[in-house]
Motif scaffolding. Structure first.
Motif, PDB file in Angstrom:
ATOM      1  N   THR A 189       0.840  -1.213   0.000  1.00  0.00           N
ATOM      2  CA  THR A 189       0.000   0.000   0.000  1.00  0.00           C
ATOM      3  C   THR A 189       0.867   1.252   0.000  1.00  0.00           C
ATOM      4  O   THR A 189       0.638   2.182  -0.786  1.00  0.00           O
ATOM      5  N   LYS A 190       1.885   1.250   0.852  1.00  0.00           N
ATOM      6  CA  LYS A 190       2.759   2.424   0.949  1.00  0.00           C
ATOM      7  C   LYS A 190       3.559   2.604  -0.347  1.00  0.00           C
ATOM      8  O   LYS A 190       3.710   3.724  -0.858  1.00  0.00           O
ATOM      9  N   LEU A 191       4.047   1.467  -0.888  1.00  0.00           N
ATOM     10  CA  LEU A 191       4.805   1.544  -2.143  1.00  0.00           C
ATOM     11  C   LEU A 191       3.934   2.111  -3.260  1.00  0.00           C
ATOM     12  O   LEU A 191       4.366   2.948  -4.057  1.00  0.00           O
ATOM     13  N   ASN A 192       2.693   1.644  -3.308  1.00  0.00           N
ATOM     14  CA  ASN A 192       1.754   2.112  -4.320  1.00  0.00           C
ATOM     15  C   ASN A 192       1.557   3.627  -4.225  1.00  0.00           C
ATOM     16  O   ASN A 192       1.568   4.346  -5.231  1.00  0.00           O
ATOM     17  N   GLU A 193       1.426   4.120  -2.993  1.00  0.00           N
ATOM     18  CA  GLU A 193       1.252   5.571  -2.780  1.00  0.00           C
ATOM     19  C   GLU A 193       2.475   6.331  -3.296  1.00  0.00           C
ATOM     20  O   GLU A 193       2.352   7.350  -3.990  1.00  0.00           O
ATOM     21  N   HIS A 232       0.266  -1.947 -11.450  1.00  0.00           N
ATOM     22  CA  HIS A 232       0.933  -3.010 -12.217  1.00  0.00           C
ATOM     23  C   HIS A 232       2.325  -3.294 -11.646  1.00  0.00           C
ATOM     24  O   HIS A 232       2.687  -4.462 -11.436  1.00  0.00           O
ATOM     25  N   LEU A 233       3.092  -2.236 -11.377  1.00  0.00           N
ATOM     26  CA  LEU A 233       4.469  -2.430 -10.897  1.00  0.00           C
ATOM     27  C   LEU A 233       4.478  -3.108  -9.523  1.00  0.00           C
ATOM     28  O   LEU A 233       5.217  -4.069  -9.300  1.00  0.00           O
ATOM     29  N   VAL A 234       3.632  -2.607  -8.620  1.00  0.00           N
ATOM     30  CA  VAL A 234       3.612  -3.189  -7.268  1.00  0.00           C
ATOM     31  C   VAL A 234       3.093  -4.635  -7.328  1.00  0.00           C
ATOM     32  O   VAL A 234       3.606  -5.520  -6.632  1.00  0.00           O
ATOM     33  N   ALA A 235       2.113  -4.887  -8.199  1.00  0.00           N
ATOM     34  CA  ALA A 235       1.604  -6.264  -8.348  1.00  0.00           C
ATOM     35  C   ALA A 235       2.709  -7.197  -8.861  1.00  0.00           C
ATOM     36  O   ALA A 235       2.756  -8.377  -8.499  1.00  0.00           O
ATOM     37  N   SER A 236       3.616  -6.681  -9.694  1.00  0.00           N
ATOM     38  CA  SER A 236       4.730  -7.502 -10.187  1.00  0.00           C
ATOM     39  C   SER A 236       5.669  -7.858  -9.039  1.00  0.00           C
ATOM     40  O   SER A 236       6.131  -8.998  -8.938  1.00  0.00           O
ATOM     41  N   ASN A 237       5.961  -6.874  -8.168  1.00  0.00           N
ATOM     42  CA  ASN A 237       6.759  -7.176  -6.969  1.00  0.00           C
ATOM     43  C   ASN A 237       6.050  -8.215  -6.106  1.00  0.00           C
ATOM     44  O   ASN A 237       6.672  -9.161  -5.617  1.00  0.00           O
TER      45      ASN A 237
END
Ligand code: NAD
Length: 340
Positions: free
Chosen positions: A6-10, A32-37
């Motif tokens: 959540t924090k990364l997404n923000e 998309h990027l955070v989902a890949s991580n």
């Protein structure tokens, strides 16, 4: 640095909006990027922020645009990518294929001239979430020629990935998501950054000699090459890559690999298949469930703990990283916090 999704997404969303990316677009790319991580594919996760922000700045990405329709029929469409983020082009491409397949049973949609399309398994999951089978084929429009043909000693093809996603009725869809090279170039970059040797069989140096030194892929000019998927049966990965180049680059208009290497610009072909037009949904799900149980019942070979089905690793990693957080390397973390 260990951070929550959540924090990364923000942070990623903020970094993009600060660079002039509209909020709606920033959210799609960030998700998309955070989902890949979360899926365990860090090479296609938030570490791309440095590359993408530079591409926004240089004009390689037009952050305000989305694909537009070049030609349209009930069972297919051809889209112009307009230098949009690949994640937005990919999302729109599969959304349109799903919409058309609902009516026609099968639909194919292509996109040309968009930026890097990221982890393409995301679009397979998009189809599976809509209850459809999705097939995704990608080339770089004649750019990124890292991969040698089988029996060749120099790069002639991109890493030309393929993803196929199928709903399973279980906790996660069955998703195969692979480059047709033994590894994507980004993984070699990752080994180089960490100053580690790559596994034997991945690369040849500039004279076509096998090497485990990741630097040999890049220097001396023109650099070495990645091997096609398949080891001694690499003609199979090579053949797959050639057909993907034709289907993704030739059909979309992005272009196939050719003598003159151009800047990478993704060409994408996606298919969506509505299961109910071919099999009763109950029968399909019973078959897939039985297949998964059959595979999982296989006794492990020496050195293995269990058999995994395609998509299972990503599911398990997602559960783990949602609970424990995502480890972000120092270079990416610094760039992210400075931009957000
Ligand atoms: N957009 C682009 O241009 C581009 C180009 C190349 C690669 N990529 C992306 O790079 C990522 C990594 O590609 P890769 O070739 O290194 O993939 P990989 O070698 O990590 O393989 C991933 C696939 O293999 C399955 N898998 C992994 N371990 C398994 C096991 N032990 N048993 C059974 N199945 C297993 C996974 O579920 C998944 O389907 C992918 O997400 C791909 O989309 C993107």
């Amino acid at each position: 640095m260990l951070e929550t999704a959540t924090k990364l997404n923000e942070l990623v969303t903020k970094a993009f909006t600060n660079a002039g990316v509209p909020l709606e677009h920033a959210e799609i790319v960030s998700d998309h990027l955070v989902a890949s991580n979360l899926a365990g594919h860090d090479s296609h996760g938030v570490m791309r922020i440095v590359q993408y922000l530079a591409a926004v700045k240089s004009g390689e990405i037009n952050p305000t645009t989305r694909p537009s329709v070049l030609s349209d029929s009930p069972s297919g469409a051809s889209l112009a990518g307009n230098r949009a983020f690949g994640q937005i082009a990919g999302h729109d491409c599969m959304a349109l294929a799903i919409e058309k397949a609902r009516e026609m049973g099968v639909a194919a949609v292509t996109v040309s001239n968009c930026y890097h399309s990221g982890r393409i398994g995301t679009y397979a999951e998009q189809a599976a979430a809509a209850g459809m089978i999705g097939i995704i084929l990608v080339n770089a429009g004649g750019g990124g020629q890292w991969v040698a043909p089988f029996g060749g000693a120099a790069g002639r093809l991109g890493t030309n990935p393929i993803a196929i996603g199928a709903p399973s009725g279980g906790k996660y869809p069955i998703v195969l998501d692979i480059a047709t090279a033994v590894a994507p170039e980004g993984k070699v970059r990752d080994y180089r950054n960490r100053q580690k040797e790559v596994p034997a069989g991945w690369i040849l140096d500039h004279q076509g000699r096998p090497t485990t030194n990741p630097n040999d892929l890049y220097e001396p000019a023109p650099g070495g090459s990645l091997q096609p998927l398949g080891g001694s049966a690499g003609y199979k990965g090579f053949g797959l890559s050639v057909m993907i180049d034709i289907l993704a680059g030739g059909l979309s208009g992005a272009g196939c690999c050719r003598a003159e290497e151009v800047a990478a610009s993704d060409g994408i072909t996606m298919l969506a298949i509505k299961i109910e037009n071919f099999a009763a949904a109950g029968s399909y799900y019973d078959q897939v469930k039985a297949l998964v149980e059959h595979l999982k019942s296989c006794p492990p070979a020496p050195g293995f703990q269990e058999v995994f089905v395609p998509g299972e690793h990503e599911f398990l990693r997602r559960e783990q990283r949602l609970a424990e957080g995502i480890e972000v390397d120092d270079v990416t973390w610094t760039a992210l916090t400075e931009s957000a």
